[in-house]
Motif scaffolding. Structure first.
Motif, short mmCIF file in Angstrom:
data_model
loop_
_atom_site.label_atom_id
_atom_site.label_comp_id
_atom_site.label_asym_id
_atom_site.label_seq_id
_atom_site.Cartn_x
_atom_site.Cartn_y
_atom_site.Cartn_z
N VAL A 36 32.15 81.55 68.51
CA VAL A 36 31.49 81.13 67.27
C VAL A 36 31.25 79.62 67.31
O VAL A 36 30.15 79.14 66.98
CB VAL A 36 32.34 81.52 66.04
N THR A 37 32.23 78.85 67.76
CA THR A 37 32.10 77.40 67.86
C THR A 37 30.98 77.03 68.83
O THR A 37 30.17 76.13 68.56
CB THR A 37 33.43 76.76 68.30
N ALA A 40 27.63 77.84 67.16
CA ALA A 40 27.35 76.86 66.11
C ALA A 40 26.90 75.54 66.72
O ALA A 40 25.98 74.88 66.20
CB ALA A 40 28.58 76.67 65.23
N ARG A 42 25.27 75.21 69.37
CA ARG A 42 23.91 75.42 69.90
C ARG A 42 22.88 75.56 68.77
O ARG A 42 21.70 75.76 69.03
CB ARG A 42 23.86 76.68 70.75
N GLY A 43 23.37 75.54 67.52
CA GLY A 43 22.46 75.71 66.39
C GLY A 43 22.17 77.16 66.05
O GLY A 43 21.29 77.44 65.23
N LEU A 44 22.90 78.08 66.66
CA LEU A 44 22.73 79.50 66.37
C LEU A 44 23.67 79.84 65.22
O LEU A 44 24.88 79.95 65.39
CB LEU A 44 23.05 80.35 67.60
N GLU A 45 23.11 79.93 64.02
CA GLU A 45 23.91 80.06 62.81
C GLU A 45 24.38 81.47 62.51
O GLU A 45 25.29 81.66 61.71
CB GLU A 45 23.14 79.51 61.62
N THR A 46 23.76 82.45 63.12
CA THR A 46 24.16 83.83 62.85
C THR A 46 23.74 84.73 64.00
O THR A 46 22.75 84.47 64.69
CB THR A 46 23.56 84.34 61.51
N SER A 51 23.50 85.83 56.65
CA SER A 51 24.29 84.63 56.89
C SER A 51 25.62 84.69 56.14
O SER A 51 26.38 83.73 56.15
CB SER A 51 23.51 83.38 56.47
N GLN A 53 29.28 85.07 55.55
CA GLN A 53 30.31 84.70 56.52
C GLN A 53 30.99 85.88 57.22
O GLN A 53 31.10 85.87 58.45
CB GLN A 53 31.35 83.78 55.85
N CYS A 56 28.17 87.19 59.70
CA CYS A 56 27.18 86.37 60.40
C CYS A 56 27.44 86.30 61.91
O CYS A 56 26.50 86.27 62.69
CB CYS A 56 27.04 84.99 59.78
N TYR A 57 28.70 86.26 62.33
CA TYR A 57 29.01 86.29 63.76
C TYR A 57 29.69 87.58 64.18
O TYR A 57 30.07 87.74 65.33
CB TYR A 57 29.87 85.09 64.16
#
Length: 179
Positions: A36-37, A40, A42-46, A51, A53, A56-57
């Motif tokens: 997830v980190t 995030a 890389r700008g991949l929010e989901t 979205s 929480q 989302c991942y």
């Protein structure tokens, strides 16, 4: 690890239907915090069509919609179809991003609970179509068939859906160069 999430407030990102259809619960699997980190960063929010929480991942493997006795049960099936379709479109986008646009997506199990009656459906994704197959009644809330069905779907999530997602989406995304 597989878990059940309350997703009654999870909205579909960029919902083009204008219907704001949602599911009530989802069986999901955990994605490691380090992954997830990385995403995030890389700008991949989901990795999901929402979205919200909890999903989302950890995209829903099995979605469940509930309706009280007396409410229109057929609407639950429609809600789940819109929800599942949005999920499939996101999976297709992710597969395209990983260079695997022709990868078949597993059928998505859907559960409808109307009053005390539990029904199983599944959403099958073809090359040019998507179909929600007719529902099969599992049983009443008070029966062991319902418990066994939910346990089996949790097992399916761990044994089929999670490995498919890791092999076809997570690992390939992690191997893409940072932009």
């Amino acid at each position: 690890m597989v878990q059940c999430e309350n997703i009654t407030t999870a909205a579909i990102i960029n919902d083009q239907t204008g219907s704001s259809r949602k599911a009530d619960f989802a069986i999901t699997f955990n994605v490691e915090d380090s992954v997830v980190t990385d995403f995030a960063g890389r700008g991949l929010e989901t990795l999901s069509h929402s979205s919200y929480q909890p999903v989302c991942y950890s995209p829903p493997a099995v979605s469940l919609e509930t309706k009280l006795e007396g409410e229109r049960g057929h609407e639950a099936g429609l809600q789940l179809c819109i929800w599942a379709y949005a999920h499939v479109m996101t999976l297709k986008q992710l597969l395209h991003k990983t260079g695997r646009p022709n990868t078949m997506i597993p059928a998505l199990p859907l559960l409808v609970v109307h009053g005390g009656k539990w029904h199983f459906n599944y959403f099958e994704i073809g090359t040019d179509s998507a179909t929600r197959w007719a529902q099969v009644t599992i049983g009443d809330t008070a029966t062991t068939q319902v418990i066994a069905a939910v346990q089996r779907l949790a097992e399916w999530t761990a044994v089929v859906d999670c490995p498919w997602f890791v092999e076809n989406i997570l690992d390939p995304l992690l191997n893409l160069p940072h932009e």
